[in-house]
Design a protein around this motif. Structure first.
Motif, short mmCIF file in Angstrom:
data_model
loop_
_atom_site.label_atom_id
_atom_site.label_comp_id
_atom_site.label_asym_id
_atom_site.label_seq_id
_atom_site.Cartn_x
_atom_site.Cartn_y
_atom_site.Cartn_z
N MET A 1 -41.19 -46.73 -67.98
CA MET A 1 -40.22 -45.98 -67.23
C MET A 1 -40.17 -44.53 -67.67
O MET A 1 -40.16 -43.63 -66.85
CB MET A 1 -38.85 -46.63 -67.38
N PHE A 2 -40.16 -44.30 -68.95
CA PHE A 2 -40.11 -42.94 -69.46
C PHE A 2 -41.41 -42.19 -69.15
O PHE A 2 -41.39 -41.00 -68.87
CB PHE A 2 -39.84 -42.96 -70.96
N VAL A 3 -42.52 -42.92 -69.15
CA VAL A 3 -43.82 -42.31 -68.84
C VAL A 3 -43.87 -41.89 -67.38
O VAL A 3 -44.45 -40.86 -67.04
CB VAL A 3 -44.96 -43.30 -69.19
N ASP A 4 -43.28 -42.67 -66.49
CA ASP A 4 -43.25 -42.32 -65.07
C ASP A 4 -42.50 -41.02 -64.82
O ASP A 4 -42.86 -40.25 -63.94
CB ASP A 4 -42.61 -43.43 -64.25
N GLU A 5 -41.47 -40.77 -65.59
CA GLU A 5 -40.69 -39.55 -65.42
C GLU A 5 -41.43 -38.32 -65.95
O GLU A 5 -41.25 -37.22 -65.46
CB GLU A 5 -39.34 -39.68 -66.12
N LEU A 6 -42.26 -38.51 -66.97
CA LEU A 6 -42.98 -37.39 -67.56
C LEU A 6 -44.36 -37.16 -66.95
O LEU A 6 -44.99 -36.15 -67.23
CB LEU A 6 -43.12 -37.60 -69.07
N SER A 7 -44.83 -38.06 -66.12
CA SER A 7 -46.17 -37.91 -65.55
C SER A 7 -46.35 -36.65 -64.70
O SER A 7 -47.40 -36.02 -64.77
CB SER A 7 -46.57 -39.16 -64.78
N PRO A 8 -45.35 -36.19 -63.90
CA PRO A 8 -45.56 -34.93 -63.17
C PRO A 8 -45.70 -33.73 -64.11
O PRO A 8 -46.45 -32.80 -63.81
CB PRO A 8 -44.30 -34.79 -62.31
N ILE A 9 -45.02 -33.77 -65.24
CA ILE A 9 -45.13 -32.66 -66.19
C ILE A 9 -46.53 -32.63 -66.78
O ILE A 9 -47.15 -31.56 -66.88
CB ILE A 9 -44.06 -32.80 -67.29
N PHE A 10 -47.05 -33.77 -67.17
CA PHE A 10 -48.40 -33.82 -67.72
C PHE A 10 -49.45 -33.46 -66.68
O PHE A 10 -50.46 -32.84 -66.99
CB PHE A 10 -48.69 -35.19 -68.31
N LYS A 11 -49.19 -33.83 -65.43
CA LYS A 11 -50.13 -33.50 -64.36
C LYS A 11 -50.21 -31.99 -64.17
O LYS A 11 -51.29 -31.42 -64.06
CB LYS A 11 -49.70 -34.18 -63.07
N GLN A 12 -49.05 -31.31 -64.12
CA GLN A 12 -49.04 -29.86 -63.99
C GLN A 12 -49.68 -29.19 -65.19
O GLN A 12 -50.39 -28.20 -65.06
CB GLN A 12 -47.61 -29.35 -63.79
N PHE A 13 -49.44 -29.74 -66.38
CA PHE A 13 -50.00 -29.16 -67.59
C PHE A 13 -51.52 -29.25 -67.60
O PHE A 13 -52.21 -28.32 -67.98
CB PHE A 13 -49.43 -29.85 -68.83
N THR A 14 -52.06 -30.37 -67.14
CA THR A 14 -53.52 -30.52 -67.14
C THR A 14 -54.18 -29.72 -66.04
O THR A 14 -55.31 -29.27 -66.20
CB THR A 14 -53.91 -32.00 -67.02
N GLN A 15 -53.49 -29.49 -64.92
CA GLN A 15 -54.08 -28.73 -63.83
C GLN A 15 -54.03 -27.23 -64.09
O GLN A 15 -54.98 -26.52 -63.78
CB GLN A 15 -53.38 -29.05 -62.52
N HIS A 16 -52.92 -26.73 -64.60
CA HIS A 16 -52.73 -25.29 -64.82
C HIS A 16 -52.11 -25.07 -66.19
O HIS A 16 -50.91 -24.75 -66.30
CB HIS A 16 -51.82 -24.70 -63.75
N PRO A 17 -52.87 -25.18 -67.27
CA PRO A 17 -52.27 -25.12 -68.61
C PRO A 17 -51.69 -23.75 -68.96
O PRO A 17 -50.63 -23.67 -69.56
CB PRO A 17 -53.42 -25.50 -69.54
N ILE A 18 -52.34 -22.66 -68.56
CA ILE A 18 -51.85 -21.32 -68.91
C ILE A 18 -50.55 -21.03 -68.17
O ILE A 18 -49.58 -20.54 -68.77
CB ILE A 18 -52.91 -20.26 -68.59
N SER A 19 -50.49 -21.33 -66.89
CA SER A 19 -49.27 -21.09 -66.12
C SER A 19 -48.13 -21.97 -66.62
O SER A 19 -46.99 -21.51 -66.71
CB SER A 19 -49.51 -21.40 -64.64
N PHE A 20 -48.45 -23.21 -66.93
CA PHE A 20 -47.43 -24.12 -67.42
C PHE A 20 -46.85 -23.64 -68.74
O PHE A 20 -45.63 -23.61 -68.92
CB PHE A 20 -48.00 -25.53 -67.58
N LEU A 21 -47.72 -23.26 -69.67
CA LEU A 21 -47.23 -22.80 -70.98
C LEU A 21 -46.48 -21.49 -70.86
O LEU A 21 -45.50 -21.26 -71.59
CB LEU A 21 -48.40 -22.67 -71.95
N GLY A 22 -46.89 -20.60 -69.95
CA GLY A 22 -46.15 -19.36 -69.74
C GLY A 22 -44.76 -19.62 -69.19
O GLY A 22 -43.78 -19.01 -69.64
N GLY A 23 -44.65 -20.51 -68.23
CA GLY A 23 -43.34 -20.86 -67.70
C GLY A 23 -42.48 -21.58 -68.71
O GLY A 23 -41.27 -21.37 -68.79
N PHE A 24 -43.11 -22.43 -69.51
CA PHE A 24 -42.37 -23.16 -70.53
C PHE A 24 -41.85 -22.20 -71.60
O PHE A 24 -40.69 -22.30 -72.02
CB PHE A 24 -43.31 -24.20 -71.16
N ALA A 25 -42.68 -21.24 -72.01
CA ALA A 25 -42.26 -20.26 -73.02
C ALA A 25 -41.15 -19.36 -72.48
O ALA A 25 -40.20 -19.05 -73.19
CB ALA A 25 -43.45 -19.42 -73.47
#
Length: 71
Positions: A1-25
């Motif tokens: 259940m917890f993995v299902d909620e975090l899967s979109p975050i991991f998907k975005q991170f793997t597709q666009h890591p620089i943009s994701f980390l910039g937005g996260f920072a």
């Protein structure tokens, strides 16, 4: 259940890591995109990418609205 909620975050991170980390920072640092140092940097980045992408995207096509007829 917890993995299902975090899967979109991991998907975005793997597709666009620089943009994701910039937005996260920026979220962690609570940077406002309307403030001057961030806004001026974004304007510079957008102007450099916009000029290259618009010239390649149009390829001689008109950019205005086009009319169509539907029978």
């Amino acid at each position: 259940m917890f993995v299902d909620e975090l899967s979109p975050i991991f998907k975005q991170f793997t597709q666009h890591p620089i943009s994701f980390l910039g937005g996260f920072a920026s979220g962690l640092l609570r940077l406002n995109l309307a403030d001057d140092p961030v806004r001026s940097w974004l304007d510079q980045q957008l102007s450099s990418t916009t000029t290259t992408s618009t010239t390649q995207a149009h390829n001689g096509k008109t950019g205005g609205p086009q009319s169509i007829s539907i029978d």
